[in-house]
Write a protein that holds these residues in place. Sequence first.
Motif, mmCIF file in Angstrom:
data_model
loop_
_atom_site.group_PDB
_atom_site.id
_atom_site.type_symbol
_atom_site.label_atom_id
_atom_site.label_comp_id
_atom_site.label_asym_id
_atom_site.label_seq_id
_atom_site.Cartn_x
_atom_site.Cartn_y
_atom_site.Cartn_z
ATOM 1 N N ILE A 173 -38.370 -49.124 114.701
ATOM 2 C CA ILE A 173 -37.704 -49.773 113.570
ATOM 3 C C ILE A 173 -38.590 -49.750 112.330
ATOM 4 C CG2 ILE A 173 -36.805 -51.968 112.708
ATOM 5 C CD1 ILE A 173 -35.953 -52.578 115.608
ATOM 6 N N ASP A 174 -39.860 -50.110 112.492
ATOM 7 C CA ASP A 174 -40.784 -50.119 111.355
ATOM 8 C C ASP A 174 -40.986 -48.720 110.793
ATOM 9 O OD1 ASP A 174 -41.068 -52.840 111.620
ATOM 10 O OD2 ASP A 174 -42.998 -52.750 112.676
ATOM 11 N N PHE A 175 -41.034 -47.721 111.670
ATOM 12 C CA PHE A 175 -41.227 -46.343 111.211
ATOM 13 C C PHE A 175 -40.026 -45.880 110.389
ATOM 14 C CE2 PHE A 175 -41.103 -41.742 111.565
ATOM 15 C CZ PHE A 175 -42.421 -41.388 111.341
ATOM 16 N N LEU A 176 -38.809 -46.181 110.869
ATOM 17 C CA LEU A 176 -37.618 -45.782 110.117
ATOM 18 C C LEU A 176 -37.563 -46.468 108.764
ATOM 19 C CD1 LEU A 176 -34.854 -45.836 112.914
ATOM 20 C CD2 LEU A 176 -36.004 -43.848 111.935
ATOM 21 N N ALA A 177 -37.854 -47.772 108.742
ATOM 22 C CA ALA A 177 -37.811 -48.513 107.485
ATOM 23 C C ALA A 177 -38.825 -47.968 106.480
ATOM 24 C CB ALA A 177 -38.068 -49.998 107.752
ATOM 25 N N ALA A 178 -39.967 -47.501 106.979
ATOM 26 C CA ALA A 178 -41.004 -47.010 106.078
ATOM 27 C C ALA A 178 -40.782 -45.573 105.614
ATOM 28 C CB ALA A 178 -42.371 -47.116 106.775
ATOM 29 N N ASN A 179 -39.975 -44.802 106.372
ATOM 30 C CA ASN A 179 -39.903 -43.364 106.092
ATOM 31 C C ASN A 179 -38.531 -42.852 105.662
ATOM 32 O OD1 ASN A 179 -42.662 -42.041 106.960
ATOM 33 N ND2 ASN A 179 -42.225 -43.624 108.473
ATOM 34 N N ILE A 180 -37.490 -43.632 105.836
ATOM 35 C CA ILE A 180 -36.152 -43.181 105.426
ATOM 36 C C ILE A 180 -36.042 -43.288 103.909
ATOM 37 C CG2 ILE A 180 -33.693 -43.650 105.500
ATOM 38 C CD1 ILE A 180 -34.756 -42.383 108.054
ATOM 39 N N ARG A 181 -35.707 -42.188 103.261
ATOM 40 C CA ARG A 181 -35.520 -42.152 101.803
ATOM 41 C C ARG A 181 -34.102 -41.616 101.538
ATOM 42 N NH1 ARG A 181 -39.014 -44.970 102.399
ATOM 43 N NH2 ARG A 181 -41.171 -44.884 101.657
ATOM 44 N N ILE B 220 -26.607 -48.847 105.025
ATOM 45 C CA ILE B 220 -27.080 -48.232 106.257
ATOM 46 C C ILE B 220 -28.102 -49.166 106.888
ATOM 47 C CG2 ILE B 220 -28.216 -46.220 107.281
ATOM 48 C CD1 ILE B 220 -27.139 -44.557 104.982
ATOM 49 N N HIS B 221 -27.833 -49.552 108.129
ATOM 50 C CA HIS B 221 -28.684 -50.512 108.838
ATOM 51 C C HIS B 221 -29.152 -49.940 110.165
ATOM 52 C CE1 HIS B 221 -26.191 -53.219 106.277
ATOM 53 N NE2 HIS B 221 -27.259 -53.998 106.265
ATOM 54 N N VAL B 222 -30.273 -50.428 110.613
ATOM 55 C CA VAL B 222 -30.651 -50.270 112.014
ATOM 56 C C VAL B 222 -30.378 -51.616 112.677
ATOM 57 C CG1 VAL B 222 -33.089 -50.829 111.522
ATOM 58 C CG2 VAL B 222 -32.482 -49.690 113.659
ATOM 59 N N VAL B 223 -29.658 -51.599 113.788
ATOM 60 C CA VAL B 223 -29.286 -52.832 114.478
ATOM 61 C C VAL B 223 -29.864 -52.820 115.882
ATOM 62 C CG1 VAL B 223 -27.163 -53.115 113.133
ATOM 63 C CG2 VAL B 223 -27.080 -51.878 115.297
ATOM 64 N N TYR B 224 -30.160 -54.026 116.365
ATOM 65 C CA TYR B 224 -30.758 -54.138 117.692
ATOM 66 C C TYR B 224 -30.484 -55.521 118.253
ATOM 67 C CZ TYR B 224 -34.420 -56.316 114.827
ATOM 68 O OH TYR B 224 -35.100 -57.109 113.918
ATOM 69 N N VAL B 225 -30.648 -55.661 119.546
ATOM 70 C CA VAL B 225 -30.451 -56.936 120.227
ATOM 71 C C VAL B 225 -31.685 -57.797 119.998
ATOM 72 C CG1 VAL B 225 -30.054 -58.074 122.438
ATOM 73 C CG2 VAL B 225 -29.044 -55.834 121.997
ATOM 74 N N GLY B 226 -31.479 -59.077 119.776
ATOM 75 C CA GLY B 226 -32.660 -59.912 119.616
ATOM 76 C C GLY B 226 -32.360 -61.355 119.308
ATOM 77 N N GLN B 227 -31.650 -61.600 118.201
ATOM 78 C CA GLN B 227 -31.396 -62.953 117.728
ATOM 79 C C GLN B 227 -32.693 -63.754 117.641
ATOM 80 O OE1 GLN B 227 -28.250 -65.038 119.727
ATOM 81 N NE2 GLN B 227 -26.701 -63.753 118.806
ATOM 82 N N GLY B 228 -33.739 -63.118 117.128
ATOM 83 C CA GLY B 228 -34.993 -63.810 116.921
ATOM 84 C C GLY B 228 -35.909 -63.830 118.125
ATOM 85 N N GLY B 229 -35.468 -63.294 119.253
ATOM 86 C CA GLY B 229 -36.290 -63.310 120.459
ATOM 87 C C GLY B 229 -37.363 -62.236 120.428
ATOM 88 N N PRO B 230 -38.178 -62.194 121.468
ATOM 89 C CA PRO B 230 -39.239 -61.191 121.535
ATOM 90 C C PRO B 230 -38.667 -59.780 121.510
ATOM 91 C CG PRO B 230 -39.535 -62.896 123.211
ATOM 92 C CD PRO B 230 -38.178 -63.096 122.639
ATOM 93 N N LEU B 231 -39.262 -58.916 120.711
ATOM 94 C CA LEU B 231 -38.825 -57.529 120.616
ATOM 95 C C LEU B 231 -39.937 -56.651 121.157
ATOM 96 C CD1 LEU B 231 -36.479 -55.793 119.481
ATOM 97 C CD2 LEU B 231 -37.815 -55.553 117.387
ATOM 98 N N PRO B 232 -39.641 -55.784 122.134
ATOM 99 C CA PRO B 232 -40.684 -54.914 122.685
ATOM 100 C C PRO B 232 -41.391 -54.132 121.586
ATOM 101 C CG PRO B 232 -38.682 -54.768 123.998
ATOM 102 C CD PRO B 232 -38.333 -55.570 122.778
ATOM 103 N N ARG B 233 -42.691 -53.954 121.759
ATOM 104 C CA ARG B 233 -43.478 -53.274 120.726
ATOM 105 C C ARG B 233 -43.015 -51.837 120.520
ATOM 106 N NH1 ARG B 233 -49.493 -53.575 122.172
ATOM 107 N NH2 ARG B 233 -49.745 -52.876 120.028
ATOM 108 N N ARG B 234 -42.528 -51.192 121.574
ATOM 109 C CA ARG B 234 -42.056 -49.811 121.445
ATOM 110 C C ARG B 234 -40.834 -49.744 120.532
ATOM 111 N NH1 ARG B 234 -37.787 -49.865 125.051
ATOM 112 N NH2 ARG B 234 -37.875 -51.618 126.508
ATOM 113 N N VAL B 235 -39.940 -50.751 120.627
ATOM 114 C CA VAL B 235 -38.753 -50.791 119.776
ATOM 115 C C VAL B 235 -39.140 -51.159 118.352
ATOM 116 C CG1 VAL B 235 -36.495 -51.859 119.429
ATOM 117 C CG2 VAL B 235 -37.320 -51.408 121.748
ATOM 118 N N ARG B 236 -40.032 -52.133 118.207
ATOM 119 C CA ARG B 236 -40.501 -52.524 116.876
ATOM 120 C C ARG B 236 -41.145 -51.348 116.167
ATOM 121 N NH1 ARG B 236 -39.042 -55.814 113.417
ATOM 122 N NH2 ARG B 236 -39.060 -57.535 114.934
ATOM 123 N N ALA B 237 -41.879 -50.518 116.907
ATOM 124 C CA ALA B 237 -42.549 -49.364 116.303
ATOM 125 C C ALA B 237 -41.532 -48.399 115.695
ATOM 126 C CB ALA B 237 -43.408 -48.648 117.340
#
Length: 301
Positions: free
Chosen positions: A291-299, A272-289
Amino acid sequence: MAKLEHNRSGEMEVFTKVVETGGFSSAARLFGMTPSAVSKLIARLEERLGVRLLSRSTRKLQLTVEGEQFYHRSLAILIDMEEAEQEVSRSTEPRGPVRINANLPFGQKFLLPLVPRFLECHPAITLDISLSDTVVDLFDEGADLAVRVGPLKESGLIARKLGESALAVVAAPSYVDYFGLPENPSDLDRHRLIGFNFSRQQPGWPFLQDETVSRYGVSGAVKVSDGESARRLALAGAGIVRLSRFLVDEDLHAGRLVEVLGDFNPGDRDPIHVVYVGQGGPLPRRVRAVIDFLAANIRLE
């Protein structure tokens, strides 16, 4: 002071998205522009630089040598700009809308229950959530990110793994009482199966026999568009289905469903992955928030 005649950072941002998304139309959707406007912007950029950045054909765009150099330098500059802005605005919380597409069962079981806590942590972010088992194109849907269950197809998207889920073939006790239990995978020919009406990365159900995994093609007495509908049909006794364990574990523990052909389960797991557009480019802080929240809280287990 010299007059700024060109929005160079804007040109770079559009150019990098044309490269990353593979075309003018997909990049145009990201910026709310028309494809012709994006094409003209790239043409003006090439004219100003005096070089051809993209080789155009009827089927695809391809970077020239100069275009490859300009893409990587532009990407580095945009990242530096993003980091510079973040440095001076660390006290400013992430804000703005985030559009999320997620697998229906995953969204109902894991994503939606986390929304209240996320909004408490990030009150300036608004969420636009669409749940569907159909794999959507992030560019077409205008989504910022998506949660995908199962093997990922090759794409230009960035993926961050959230975990894995085992799978099981299950049926309701009422179905078993009426039709009996299949003793081996070949017995499924005589049973009602519940399938899906969308293409899957790995079609069929895998079974382990004589140390070899073979896949059993499923035509299905009934086909549905999502795992939750398939689960509900199984609970109603409509047939046998293969689903992620996270969706049916509670039903198995409660006796509402029973595992079928467990001795032949190959033990495969759906990533199970979260996918997003980027290829290493700048990621808006709202989107990063998000993604980081899901990675930290999904069990998952």
